[in-house]
Design a protein around this motif. Structure first.
Motif, short mmCIF file in Angstrom:
data_model
loop_
_atom_site.label_atom_id
_atom_site.label_comp_id
_atom_site.label_asym_id
_atom_site.label_seq_id
_atom_site.Cartn_x
_atom_site.Cartn_y
_atom_site.Cartn_z
N TYR A 178 5.50 -7.40 -4.01
CA TYR A 178 4.99 -6.20 -3.36
C TYR A 178 5.79 -5.95 -2.08
O TYR A 178 6.42 -6.86 -1.53
N ARG A 179 5.73 -4.69 -1.60
CA ARG A 179 6.54 -4.29 -0.45
C ARG A 179 5.73 -3.43 0.49
O ARG A 179 4.71 -2.84 0.11
N ARG A 180 6.23 -3.33 1.72
CA ARG A 180 5.61 -2.47 2.71
C ARG A 180 6.49 -1.26 2.97
O ARG A 180 7.69 -1.39 3.18
N ASP A 182 7.57 1.56 5.49
CA ASP A 182 7.57 1.81 6.94
C ASP A 182 7.81 3.29 7.18
O ASP A 182 8.95 3.77 7.14
N ILE A 210 -2.30 1.89 -3.16
CA ILE A 210 -2.06 1.14 -1.93
C ILE A 210 -2.92 -0.12 -1.94
O ILE A 210 -4.13 -0.06 -2.20
N ALA A 216 -3.21 -2.01 5.11
CA ALA A 216 -2.29 -1.04 5.71
C ALA A 216 -2.52 -0.96 7.22
O ALA A 216 -3.61 -1.26 7.71
N GLU A 217 -1.48 -0.55 7.94
CA GLU A 217 -1.55 -0.47 9.39
C GLU A 217 -1.20 0.94 9.85
O GLU A 217 -0.30 1.59 9.29
N ARG A 233 2.10 1.99 7.78
CA ARG A 233 2.67 0.88 7.00
C ARG A 233 1.73 0.48 5.86
O ARG A 233 0.98 -0.49 5.97
N PRO A 234 1.78 1.19 4.74
CA PRO A 234 0.99 0.80 3.57
C PRO A 234 1.77 -0.21 2.70
O PRO A 234 3.00 -0.21 2.67
N TRP A 235 1.03 -1.06 2.00
CA TRP A 235 1.63 -2.04 1.08
C TRP A 235 1.39 -1.59 -0.35
O TRP A 235 0.34 -1.03 -0.68
#
Length: 275
Positions: A178-180, A182, A210, A216-217, A233-235
């Motif tokens: 998995y990835r974030r 930006d 998501i 998420a941030e 910043r969602p994953w």
């Protein structure tokens, strides 16, 4: 030169005698050759099955099996000519000289060969992974001995030499699963920051693609001369990353339009200084 019948008979007898004397060597040499070829084939199949059962990389399995096959064939050929009575020391010396000459002329290829071995053995990536290396990004289609084949997002094929690939920096986007994303969204100083963050958080929570973990941030990234920059910043899983990236931007814009919040246009500092 005329040959009389007696001379022809002597030559024929000498040839037949030499053939009879030499025939055991010829027969045994060809028996060794045919039995050896059959045995090599069986050994090669057996080794391939063992490596497949041990879940070795398919590229490594094929490469090691091919190397073993040719080594056994060379040894069989040397045994064959030795059985025929041919001196093998000179032949081995010729092979050594040829190997040295080929090695000197193919230094770059040998570097790529060594790089391919390192990639196959240490596995910084494998087929199906998306990587960034040597200034290109793509999905690994095939790891060959000398080059690695990448397929880009617009379906272009890139062949990257394994020598430079193994000695350079490799970013593997697929290894963790998995990835974030930006993202940066700029709002004006007239906008209520908490309200904007709440809207973005609602958008993120409403997207099933998501991931909830990691969470998420949404935070203030920077305060520029003309805007407040919010970091979003969602994953997402690798297969959903591109969709999450675009859907998040689109959904945030639509939600901001509904709430009457205007996204601040990006202004370059250089253009501002020139005005």
């Amino acid at each position: 030169m005329n040959l009389n019948p007696n001379q022809l008979t002597d030559y024929a007898n000498t040839f037949v005698k030499a053939l009879i004397d030499y025939s055991p060597k010829i027969i045994s040499a060809f028996v060794i050759l045919f039995v050896g070829l059959y045995t090599i084939r069986l050994i090669n199949r057996f080794i391939r099955k063992i490596m497949i059962k041990r879940d070795l990389d398919p590229t490594l399995t094929k490469f090691l099996a091919d190397i073993l096959l040719w080594i056994l064939r060379v040894l069989l050929f040397v045994t064959f000519i030795s059985k025929l009575g041919i001196e093998t020391s000179s032949f081995v010396a010729i092979l050594g000289a040829m190997g040295l000459a080929v090695g000197l002329s193919l230094q770059g290829s040998l570097s790529n060969f060594a790089g391919g071995m390192l990639i196959i053995l240490f596995k910084p990536f494998k087929a199906g992974h998306t990587i960034e290396a040597q200034g290109v990004i793509g999905t690994v289609s095939e790891i060959q001995i000398f080059v690695t084949k990448l397929i880009t997002a617009n379906n272009q094929t890139i062949f990257v030499p394994n020598g430079s690939l193994s000695n350079g920096t490799i970013i593997n986007y697929s290894l963790q699963g998995y990835r974030r994303a930006d993202l940066t969204i700029a709002i004006s100083y007239d906008t209520n920051i908490k309200k904007a963050k709440d809207i973005i958080t609602t958008v993120l929570n409403s997207n099933p693609k998501i991931l909830k973990t990691p969470s998420a941030e949404v935070s203030v990234k920077n305060l520029t001369d003309n805007a407040i920059q919010l970091a979003v910043r969602p994953w997402a899983n690798n297969e959903d990353f591109g969709v999450v990236f675009s859907e998040t931007l689109e959904s945030c814009k639509l939600a901001f339009d509904t709430a009457g919040i205007v996204i601040q246009p990006y202004v370059r500092e250089s253009s501002k200084a020139n005005s």
